[in-house]
Scaffold this motif. Structure first.
Motif, mmCIF file in Angstrom:
data_model
loop_
_atom_site.group_PDB
_atom_site.id
_atom_site.type_symbol
_atom_site.label_atom_id
_atom_site.label_comp_id
_atom_site.label_asym_id
_atom_site.label_seq_id
_atom_site.Cartn_x
_atom_site.Cartn_y
_atom_site.Cartn_z
ATOM 1 N N LYS A 69 0.804 -1.237 0.000
ATOM 2 C CA LYS A 69 0.000 0.000 0.000
ATOM 3 C C LYS A 69 0.827 1.272 0.000
ATOM 4 N N GLN A 70 2.086 1.180 0.473
ATOM 5 C CA GLN A 70 3.009 2.333 0.465
ATOM 6 C C GLN A 70 2.416 3.589 1.089
ATOM 7 N N ILE A 71 1.747 3.436 2.224
ATOM 8 C CA ILE A 71 1.252 4.632 2.911
ATOM 9 C C ILE A 71 2.396 5.127 3.791
ATOM 10 N N ALA A 72 2.902 6.333 3.483
ATOM 11 C CA ALA A 72 4.089 6.819 4.192
ATOM 12 C C ALA A 72 3.717 7.388 5.554
ATOM 13 N N CYS A 73 4.751 7.829 6.284
ATOM 14 C CA CYS A 73 4.574 8.408 7.619
ATOM 15 C C CYS A 73 3.598 9.586 7.595
#
Ligand SMILES: Cc1cc2nc3c(=O)[nH]c(=O)nc-3n(C[C@H](O)[C@H](O)[C@H](O)COP(=O)(O)O)c2cc1C
Length: 217
Positions: A69-73
């Motif tokens: 999903k690559q949901i960042a900080c």
């Protein structure tokens, strides 16, 4: 140690030794964390303590979810951040850079995947809040988190609050059988700091006090 020294010294730790922490010590820390004040003494804190192979499993599952999903900080800002805050974050990352260069790692990957794996800490603590509470009870959770990280420091342990994983709350709830009506508010990595890893020498700065205060006399 005195309280002021603990407050000044504590910092987030992002590399841990694998050595396990005795259950009694974890309980001691949490016993002190629940002494934090809470509205009407409702004591809404709920801790889920994950250790051993279960913690490794959790880390693997979260890294997989992150890669998919690559949901960042820092997801979830409701409006674009005012410049002051963005600048503080950017400055912190800039100051961290030399430590990551020394380690030969990619900063983004280290922080995102590291957070998902609780930076290799032997203990992952999830702090949950019953969904019947209003948002205001987040204050109580924050206070508990504050007590927890300071107490751990007093015992020579390192912590890192891990907010990033909340983006993968569904995965966490599924893996750990957390009831639907409990919100996972924050994670905490807990373990003995590995002082040989450069990033643990990093100490984040704070803006000057005047930037935080408006006096009304
Ligand atoms: C609510 C909250 C969420 C955080 N989430 C993360 C995270 O997901 N990953 C991480 O590496 N650090 C995380 N941190 C640690 C902050 O980056 C750190 O507290 C901040 O840079 C100040 O540094 P210090 O804790 O060393 O004083 C979080 C801290 C808080 C309070």
């Amino acid at each position: 140690m005195n309280l002021l020294k603990v407050i000044k010294e504590r910092k987030s730790i992002r590399a841990f030794k694998p050595d396990p922490i005795p259950k009694e010590r974890i309980e001691e820390i949490l016993k002190l964390a629940i002494l934090a004040p809470s509205a009407i003494n409702l004591q809404p804190l709920e801790f889920i303590v994950v250790t051993g192979e279960e913690k490794e499993r959790l880390g693997r599952r979260l890294i997989k979810a992150y890669k998919e999903k690559q949901i960042a900080c820092s997801p979830g800002n409701v409006k674009p951040l005012p410049k002051t805050y963005g600048k503080r974050g950017a400055k912190t990352l800039e100051l961290m850079k030399p430590f990551f260069e020394e380690m030969g790692v990619d900063i983004d990957q280290f922080i995102n995947e590291g957070s998902c794996n609780f930076y290799g800490a032997p203990v992952a603590i999830l702090i949950c809040l019953d969904d019947s509470f209003p948002k205001a009870r987040m204050v109580d959770i924050g206070l508990g988190l504050g007590y927890l990280v300071l107490t751990a420091h007093e015992f020579g342990l390192g912590t890192c609050p891990i907010g990033l994983i909340v983006a993968y709350e569904d995965e966490i709830k599924d893996l750990l059988n957390i009831p639907e009506n409990k919100n996972v508010v924050i994670g905490v990595a807990l373990g003995y700091p590995d002082w040989d890893i450069p990033i643990n020498r990093f100490k984040s700065p704070r803006d000057e006090l005047s930037k935080f205060i408006r006096w009304i006399d």
